[in-house]
Design an enzyme around this catalytic site. Structure first.
Site, PDB file in Angstrom:
ATOM      1  N   CYS A   1      42.307  48.922  37.562  1.00 49.08           N
ATOM      2  CA  CYS A   1      41.065  48.161  37.466  1.00 49.08           C
ATOM      3  C   CYS A   1      39.826  49.046  37.380  1.00 49.08           C
ATOM      4  O   CYS A   1      38.740  48.555  37.062  1.00 49.08           O
ATOM      5  CB  CYS A   1      40.944  47.214  38.649  1.00 49.08           C
ATOM      6  SG  CYS A   1      42.379  46.142  38.859  1.00 49.08           S
TER       7      CYS A   1
ATOM      8  N   HIS B   1      33.931  45.008  39.416  1.00 48.31           N
ATOM      9  CA  HIS B   1      35.241  44.524  38.981  1.00 48.31           C
ATOM     10  C   HIS B   1      35.456  43.117  39.512  1.00 48.31           C
ATOM     11  O   HIS B   1      35.189  42.831  40.677  1.00 48.31           O
ATOM     12  CB  HIS B   1      36.326  45.477  39.478  1.00 48.31           C
ATOM     13  CG  HIS B   1      37.708  44.919  39.422  1.00 48.31           C
ATOM     14  ND1 HIS B   1      38.208  44.297  38.293  1.00 48.31           N
ATOM     15  CD2 HIS B   1      38.704  44.868  40.352  1.00 48.31           C
ATOM     16  CE1 HIS B   1      39.440  43.893  38.534  1.00 48.31           C
ATOM     17  NE2 HIS B   1      39.760  44.222  39.767  1.00 48.31           N
TER      18      HIS B   1
ATOM     19  N   ASN C   1      41.163  37.684  37.112  1.00 52.25           N
ATOM     20  CA  ASN C   1      41.142  39.136  37.290  1.00 52.25           C
ATOM     21  C   ASN C   1      41.873  39.771  36.113  1.00 52.25           C
ATOM     22  O   ASN C   1      43.088  39.672  36.007  1.00 52.25           O
ATOM     23  CB  ASN C   1      41.813  39.498  38.617  1.00 52.25           C
ATOM     24  CG  ASN C   1      41.833  41.006  38.878  1.00 52.25           C
ATOM     25  OD1 ASN C   1      41.669  41.813  37.974  1.00 52.25           O
ATOM     26  ND2 ASN C   1      42.051  41.373  40.126  1.00 52.25           N
TER      27      ASN C   1
END
Length: 334
Positions: A123, A259, A290
């Site tokens: 990520c 993020h 996500n």
């Protein structure tokens, strides 16, 4: 006496020239997710902030999505593929160990003989790529660099896992980085804590999968509370360090784009940084889920398109995830 070696001189500064995004057509609601797990729409929204997410079609690949996002970014930047000196893809979901999706992406875009490589920083991959692109442009190794964050996480999740099935999604975001008269990408603050490598990992290795006769396909597993504590405790500190080394105060920000892991993590970071109410905060997770390496460029594009953040404004970005790894920097928005 050794021979003299020539060196190159790049641009004095670099910046993001444009951003492009690709979101798959298929919308997956919380209700659909709950058909396989013991949960509810209310629980998922409260726990993560996710209302729905996008999943790619079965025949849609990481490279397909990366190509769409990259071409949009190139068009917005007014840059042709033959001007690109480096293509970077941040991803952990390309199903082939080799060749790299970056090489295929460069070919599809028409960037012939362009350097191409992949980044595996989960990520945080997009922010890692942004830092490298900044150095590459300023070092003279390339004038323009495409950085793509792209994931097809729907291929790698266990739909019966209550802790992860509702979180992960698919998509791609790309930026073109090029020369600038003024600093447009601040110093990177990055690091890794490999001691916590098991906090987000795979259920088994591909070697184990092969030796087990092809049963129990590897999927993502996560220690949710461990990751939450680390992100809330450490990523606020990393974000503040990124502001400090850039010489920018929280009051000076025009956007905060973390993020898109979990709205509760974002809320905790906002409180720790003491962000003023006038600073808009990315909440793209609500309708995108996500998307790991893709989440920051997707959220950046969404904020700019919706008018939530100004073109040319100053934004703090931070990515964090499996490794555990992280990277943060202050950037000028395209």
């Amino acid at each position: 006496m050794s021979a003299a070696i020539n060196s190159v001189v790049g641009a004095e500064h670099a910046r993001i020239l444009a951003v492009g995004a690709y979101r798959p057509e298929r919308v997956v609601t919380n209700a659909e997710i709950c058909e396989r797990i013991d949960s509810s729409d209310e629980w998922i929204r409260e726990r993560s902030g996710i209302i729905e997410r996008r999943w790619a079609a079965p025949d849609e690949t990481v490279v397909d999505m990366a190509t769409a996002a990259s071409q949009t970014a190139l068009d917005k930047a007014g840059i042709t593929a033959d001007q690109v000196g480096m293509v970077m893809i941040a991803t952990v979901t390309h199903p082939y160990q080799t060749p790299s999706p970056a090489a295929e992406l460069a070919f599809r875009l028409g960037a012939q003989q362009t350097a191409a490589m992949d980044l595996s920083a989960a990520c945080a991959g997009f922010c890692y790529g942004l830092a490298l692109a900044n150095d590459i442009v300023r070092g003279g190794s390339a004038r323009y660099v495409i950085v793509v964050g792209v994931e097809k996480l729907s291929d790698w999740i266990n739909l019966d896992d209550r802790g992860t099935a509702f979180l992960f999604a698919d998509g791609a975001g790309a930026v073109v980085v090029g020369p600038s008269d003024e600093p447009g990408i601040g110093p990177v603050v990055w690091g890794a804590d490999g001691e916590q490598k098991d906090a987000i990992t795979m259920s088994q290795s591909l070697i184990d999968y092969k030796e087990n006769g092809g049963e129990l396909f590897p999927t993502l597993v996560m220690q949710g509370q461990q990751v939450f504590r680390w992100a809330v405790g450490e990523m606020s500190k990393a974000s503040q360090r990124a502001l400090d080394v850039a010489g920018v105060a929280a009051d000076d920000l025009d956007a905060f784009i973390p993020h898109q892991a979990n709205n509760r993590i974002t809320d905790a970071m906002v409180r720790a940084l003491k962000l003023p109410e006038h600073v808009p905060v990315a909440r793209d997770i609500a309708y995108t889920g996500n998307t790991s390496a893709a989440s920051i460029p997707l959220a950046m594009d969404q904020m700019l398109e919706a008018g939530e953040a100004p073109h040319g404004g100053t934004a703090l970005v931070i990515g964090f995830g499996a490794g555990l790894v992280y990277a943060a920097q202050v950037v000028t928005l395209p």
